[in-house]
Scaffold this active site. Structure first.
Site, PDB file in Angstrom:
ATOM      1  N   ASP A 231       0.837  -1.194   0.000  1.00 29.60           N
ATOM      2  CA  ASP A 231       0.000   0.000   0.000  1.00 29.60           C
ATOM      3  C   ASP A 231       0.879   1.253   0.000  1.00 29.60           C
ATOM      4  O   ASP A 231       1.877   1.323   0.735  1.00 29.60           O
ATOM      5  CB  ASP A 231      -0.854  -0.038   1.276  1.00 29.60           C
ATOM      6  N   GLU A 291       1.094  -0.671  -5.162  1.00 30.72           N
ATOM      7  CA  GLU A 291       0.143   0.393  -5.473  1.00 30.72           C
ATOM      8  C   GLU A 291       0.958   1.582  -5.950  1.00 30.72           C
ATOM      9  O   GLU A 291       1.379   2.432  -5.153  1.00 30.72           O
ATOM     10  CB  GLU A 291      -0.686   0.791  -4.242  1.00 30.72           C
TER      11      GLU A 291
END
Ligand code: GLC
Ligand code: CA
Length: 566
Positions: A231, A291
Site C-alpha cells: 500500500d 500500489e
C-alpha cells in the site's frame, strides 16, 4: 510441425509443479520459462464487502472461504485481500493497529489458516495487503511513540517542532483533505501523516522500523501467504530537511492550492527499501505487487528496479485515461515497448467502478465485455476487482449523512468518497443480494436484481459468462500468455486491433471503442502470414466468417477474438 501444448496438458503441468506451503516455496517456472505470477489472474477481495458469514452486515474471512469455489470456477489464480488486521477502521482497515493478527470482525487466525489451506486445495494463492507507510494511531508502536519525547519508539514516527506557535513544521498537506501535521499538546510536537490524522507515517529512516516491518512479512510468509500488495509505497520516505513543497497552479478536490509533492513522494530511498524488502520476499519465493501511482511509463518502470524491486507494479495510469481507442492504444504501446512485465488494472477499491466510469447508459454491458476482452488479452498480468465480472455499478451515497468513507464527508458533494465502489458483492437476486442475512454496512443497488452471480451464471450472454470465457482462453491459448503484442491498423481512431503472436499460435483481438458500427480490414502479410485464416473463439456484438481473414464486422463496442493460422 508446430508444437502445440494443449490447455489441459498445461494445466496438469502447472498443477504438478506448484506446491505452495508454509515456509519457503519451490521456485517454479512453467514450460515457457514464465513465473507463476506472469500467467496468473489476480482478483482483489475487499473483505468487508465480499461475503458475510455471521449476519453482522460485514464480510469476513469465513465468507471468503465459502466463495472459493466461485473464484476457482471464474478462473482466479490468486486473491489479494485488502486489510483485515485489527484496526479502528477509520480508513476501513488501512489503519492497522496490529500487523500480526486478525480483527475479530473478520475472524481469527484459525479462520485465516483455513482460508489459505482451502484456497490451496483449489490452486488459489493468497496475497495480503501490507500497509507500509503508516500505522493506526492505536498501534502499540505509536502509543509508545506518543507517550513522551524520550519514549523508546519516539523515533519510529516523524515528530517535529512547529515553526512557531500554531505553525506546523512545513507546508505539506494530507491527501485526505487536512494539513499533514497534527499537534500533540502533551509533548508539544507535531507528527506527520500523509493520510488521515489517525494514520501516522512510520519513519522508514529508522532501521528498527524497517526490521519490524520486514519481520511482519516473514510472519505471514510462514503462514503460507504467497506475497503482498504494498500500500502507498510512493510516500514511504520524506525529505529529512522537510523542505516546503513548491506550489502549483490550480486547486485540489478539497479546494486547496495544489503543490508539487517532490519532498514527500517518490524519494529515491523508496527504491532501496523495496530492494531490501524484495530480498526477504525472495527467501520465500513470494511476489510483491505495488500500489504505484505514476505519471508516466518511466516512473512505473523504475518500480521494477533491475528486476530486484516489485514484481508487479500496477499500471494505474490506464484507469485515468479517457475511454478512447487512441489514448488506450498509445498507452499500451508505450508500456509494451518498455522492457518489463506490465500489470493491468481497470478497477479497485479507490476508483469508480468501470461499469459506471466507462458506461454510456445504453451500452454498459457491451462496454464491460469490451474492457474485459481488452485488458485480459494484453501481454501482462491482470488484477481484477470483485464484482467487475458481473457488471456491478458504482453505488454512490445519495446523502451526506449516509457517507461512511471520511473523505466523502470532508469533500461532500464534489468528493463523495469511495463507498460507491465498495458496496456488497452481488451473489443472488434475494435480499441484500445474498451478501448478508443482516443489514449490509453499505447499501445494495436496485441493479443487483439483474446483475448478480446466480442470474449471470444461468445466462450465456452475461458479463460473467464473457469474463469466464476470456479467462479460460488465457489459460488454454499459449499466445495469450507468452505471445508478443503486435499492434495492427494503428491509425484507426475507433478500433484497437492487435495480435498476440507466439511460436505456439497467434490470437487476433479486435475492439470497437465507438458507438458506430465498424468494419476494419486486415492484411497480415507484413506480420508474416501469406494467407491468414481466422477462426472465431469469442465475440460480443461482432462477427466474421471463419476462413480467409478479410474484415471483421463490429457493432457498437463489439469485441472479436479469434485464432489466426497461415
Ligand atoms: C491506499 C489504499 C487506500 C487507503 C490509502 C491509505 O491508497 O488503497 O484505500 O485509503 O492507501 O492507506
Ligand atoms: Ca461478518
Amino acid at each position: 510441425m508446430k508444437i502445440r501444448i494443449h490447455g489441459w496438458a498445461m494445466a496438469l503441468l502447472f498443477a504438478a509443479c506448484w506446491t505452495p506451503f508454509a515456509g519457503a516455496q519451490m521456485r517454479e517456472k512453467d514450460a515457457r520459462g514464465q513465473e507463476w505470477w506472469q500467467h496468473a489472474v489476480f482478483y482483489e477481495v475487499y473483505p468487508r464487502s465480499f461475503a458475510d458469514s455471521n449476519g453482522d452486515g460485514i464480510g469476513d474471512l469465513n465468507g471468503i472461504t465459502s466463495k472459493l469455489d466461485y473464484l476457482k470456477d471464474l478462473g482466479v489464480d490468486a486473491i489479494w485481500i485488502t486489510p483485515f488486521f485489527p484496526s479502528p477502521q477509520v480508513d476501513f482497515g488501512y489503519d492497522v493497529s496490529d500487523y500480526e493478527n486478525i480483527d475479530p470482525m473478520y475472524g481469527t487466525l484459525e479462520d485465516f489458516d483455513r482460508l489459505v489451506s482451502e484456497a490451496k486445495k483449489r490452486g488459489i494463492r493468497v496475497i495480503l495487503d501490507f500497509v507500509v507507510n503508516h500505522t493506526s494511531d492505536h498501534h502499540a508502536w505509536f502509543l509508545d511513540s506518543k507517550s513522551s519525547k524520550t519514549a523508546a519508539k519516539r523515533d519510529w514516527y516523524i515528530w517535529r517542532d512547529g515553526k512557531g506557535p500554531d505553525q506546523p513544521p512545513n507546508n505539506w498537506i494530507s491527501t485526505f483533505g487536512s494539513p499533514a501535521w497534527k499537534y500533540d499538546p502533551a509533548t508539544k510536537q507535531y507528527y506527520y501523516h500523509y493520510f488521515y490524522p489517525e494514520q501516522p507515517d512510520l519513519n522508514w529512516r529508522n532501521p528498527a522500523v524497517e526490521k519490524a516491518m520486514f519481520d511482519v512479512t516473514r510472519f505471514w510468509y510462514q503462514r503460507g501467504v504467497a506475497g503482498f500488495r504494498l500500500d502507498a509505497v510512493d510516500t514511504l520516505y520524506e525529505d529529512p530537511n522537510l523542505r516546503d513543497n513548491p506550489p502549483l497552479p490550480g486547486k485540489d478536490k478539497f479546494g486547496r492550492p495544489l503543490q508539487d509533492e517532490r519532498y514527500n513522494k517518490k524519494l529515491p530511498e523508496v527504491h532501496q527499501a523495496l530492494q531490501r524488502l524484495r530480498k526477504v520476499a525472495d527467501e520465500y519465493d513470494a511476489v510483491l505487487i505495488g500500489e504505484t501511482w505514476t505519471k508516466d511509463v518511466k516512473q512505473l518502470e523504475a518500480y521494477h528496479g533491475e528486476g530486484n524491486e516489485l514484481h508487479l507494479p500496477m499500471d494505474l495510469m490506464l484507469t485515468e485515461l479517457p475511454f478512447s481507442a487512441k489514448a488506450f492504444r498509445a498507452h499500451i504501446q508505450s508500456l509494451d515497448a518498455a522492457k518489463s512485465w506490465p500489470t493491468y488494472v481497470i478497477s479497485n477499491h479507490d476508483i469508480r467502478r468501470p461499469y459506471s466510469r466507462y458506461g454510456d447508459g445504453v451500452h454498459n454491458d457491451d462496454i464491460a465485455k469490451l474492457m474485459a476482452g481488452f485488458y485480459l488479452t494484453l501481454r501482462g498480468t491482470p488484477i481484477m476487482y470483485y464484482g467487475e465480472e458481473i457488471g456491478m455499478e458504482n453505488n454512490d451515497p445519495k446523502r451526506k449523512e449516509d457517507v461512511k468513507d471520511p473523505i466523502g464527508v470532508i469533500g461532500w458533494p464534489e468528493e463523495k468518497g469511495r463507498d460507491g465502489e465498495r458496496t456488497p458483492m452481488q451473489w443472488d437476486s434475494g435480499p441484500n443480494a445474498g451478501f448478508t442475512t443482516g443489514k449490509p454496512w453499505l447499501p445494495v443497488p436496485e441493479s443487483a436484481k439483474k446483475y448478480n452471480v446466480e442470474a449471470e451464471n444461468k445466462d450465456p450472454q452475461s458479463i460473467l459468462a464473457f469474463y469466464k470465457q476470456v479467462i479460460r482462453m488465457r489459460k488454454t491459448e499459449p499466445a495469450l500468455l507468452e505471445g508478443a503484442y503486435v499492434p495492427l491498423n494503428e491509425s484507426d481512431v475507433n478500433v484497437i486491433s492487435y495480435l498476440r503472436k507466439s511460436k505456439n499460435g497467434t490470437i487476433l483481438v479486435v475492439l470497437n471503442f465507438s458507438t458506430a458500427p465498424q468494419n476494419p480490414v486486415f492484411d497480415l502479410r507484413k506480420q508474416g502470414f501469406a494467407s491468414a485464416e481466422v477462426k472465431g473463439l469469442l465475440q460480443n456484438a461482432a462477427s466474421a466468417p471463419d476462413g480467409a481473414l478479410k474484415s471483421i464486422k463490429l457493432d457498437a463496442y463489439g469485441v472479436y477474438i479469434g485464432r489466426v493460422n497461415d
